[in-house]
Design a protein around this motif. Structure first.
Motif, PDB file in Angstrom:
ATOM      1  N   SER A 166      43.354  40.021  41.134  1.00  0.00           N
ATOM      2  CA  SER A 166      42.272  39.040  41.185  1.00  0.00           C
ATOM      3  C   SER A 166      42.428  38.002  40.076  1.00  0.00           C
ATOM      4  N   SER A 167      41.621  36.960  40.163  1.00  0.00           N
ATOM      5  CA  SER A 167      41.636  35.905  39.149  1.00  0.00           C
ATOM      6  C   SER A 167      41.127  36.411  37.801  1.00  0.00           C
ATOM      7  N   ASP A 168      40.494  37.585  37.778  1.00  0.00           N
ATOM      8  CA  ASP A 168      40.042  38.179  36.515  1.00  0.00           C
ATOM      9  C   ASP A 168      41.156  38.921  35.790  1.00  0.00           C
ATOM     10  N   ARG A 195      43.167  39.924  46.295  1.00  0.00           N
ATOM     11  CA  ARG A 195      42.521  39.276  45.154  1.00  0.00           C
ATOM     12  C   ARG A 195      41.231  39.977  44.741  1.00  0.00           C
ATOM     13  N   GLU A 215      46.455  36.703  32.953  1.00  0.00           N
ATOM     14  CA  GLU A 215      47.466  35.817  33.536  1.00  0.00           C
ATOM     15  C   GLU A 215      48.881  36.181  33.097  1.00  0.00           C
TER      16      GLU A 215
END
Length: 169
Positions: free
Chosen positions: A123-125, A158, A128
Motif C-alpha cells: 500500500s501507499s502507507d 495496495r 518507499e
C-alpha cells in the motif's frame, strides 16, 4: 489488530540438467539460508500460525529447515500445487482462502510470483525505500513482511503495509 503476512522466496536451489524443475533440491547454501530465515522468524517473533507452501521440492525443503529452527513454534504446512510457479493473481487467490482465525501467515513460493504479489499488495502507507529495495531485487530466501488490516478474503491490491524486506546470506 493487524494480521501478519510473510511472503518468502524459496532458498537457493540446484540447477537442473534433467528438465525436472519441480524436483530441484536446495544447495548447501539454500539449507543455510533456510535455517537463517527460521532463526530470524523465531528471534523476531514472526511465528506463522499457518503456512502455504508450493509443492515443489525446493519450497518444501526450505520450509523443513525453517520449521527445524522454529522448533515447537513450527506449524504443519499446507502444500498447494497452485503455488508452483504461480502468478501473483493466483497466489493472492490462494491467500484469500485463509481462515480469519489465522493471524500470521507464511507463504513460500517462487519468482516472479512472490515479487509480483508483494508489489501488488504494498500500500501507499508502506515505506518507499523498502518497496524500492524489494522491487529492485528479490534474492533467494528474501522475505517481505506485511501488516494486513482487512480479511484475508478481501486482500487484492495496495491493501497491505510492507513493514520489512529481509534478505539473508
Amino acid at each position: 489488530m493487524s494480521k501478519r503476512l510473510v511472503i518468502l522466496r524459496h532458498a537457493k536451489a540446484q540447477q537442473t540438467f534433467t528438465g525436472d524443475d519441480h524436483g530441484r533440491t536446495l544447495t548447501d547454501r539454500g539449507q543455510r539460508q533456510s535455517r537463517e530465515v527460521g532463526r530470524w522468524l523465531h528471534a523476531s517473533g514472526h511465528w506463522p500460525q499457518a503456512a502455504l507452501v508450493s509443492d515443489a521440492m525446493r519450497t518444501r525443503q526450505t520450509f523443513v529447515w525453517i520449521a527445524d529452527e522454529l522448533g515447537e513454534k513450527a506449524v504443519t504446512p499446507y502444500l498447494d500445487d497452485r503455488l508452483y510457479l504461480a502468478s501473483s493473481r493466483t497466489m493472492c487467490s490462494v491467500i484469500n482462502e485463509t481462515p480469519e482465525t489465522v493471524q500470521s501467515l507464511l507463504v513460500v513460493a517462487h519468482m516472479p510470483g512472490v515479487q509480483g504479489l508483494a508489489m501488488q499488495l504494498a500500500s501507499s502507507d508502506s515505506d518507499e525505500q523498502t518497496v524500492l529495495s524489494m522491487a529492485e531485487h528479490w534474492p533467494t530466501a528474501g522475505l517481505g513482511i506485511f501488516d494486513v488490516d482487512k480479511p484475508w478474503g478481501q486482500l487484492d491490491g495496495r491493501d497491505a503495509v510492507l513493514t520489512d524486506f529481509i534478505t539473508v546470506g
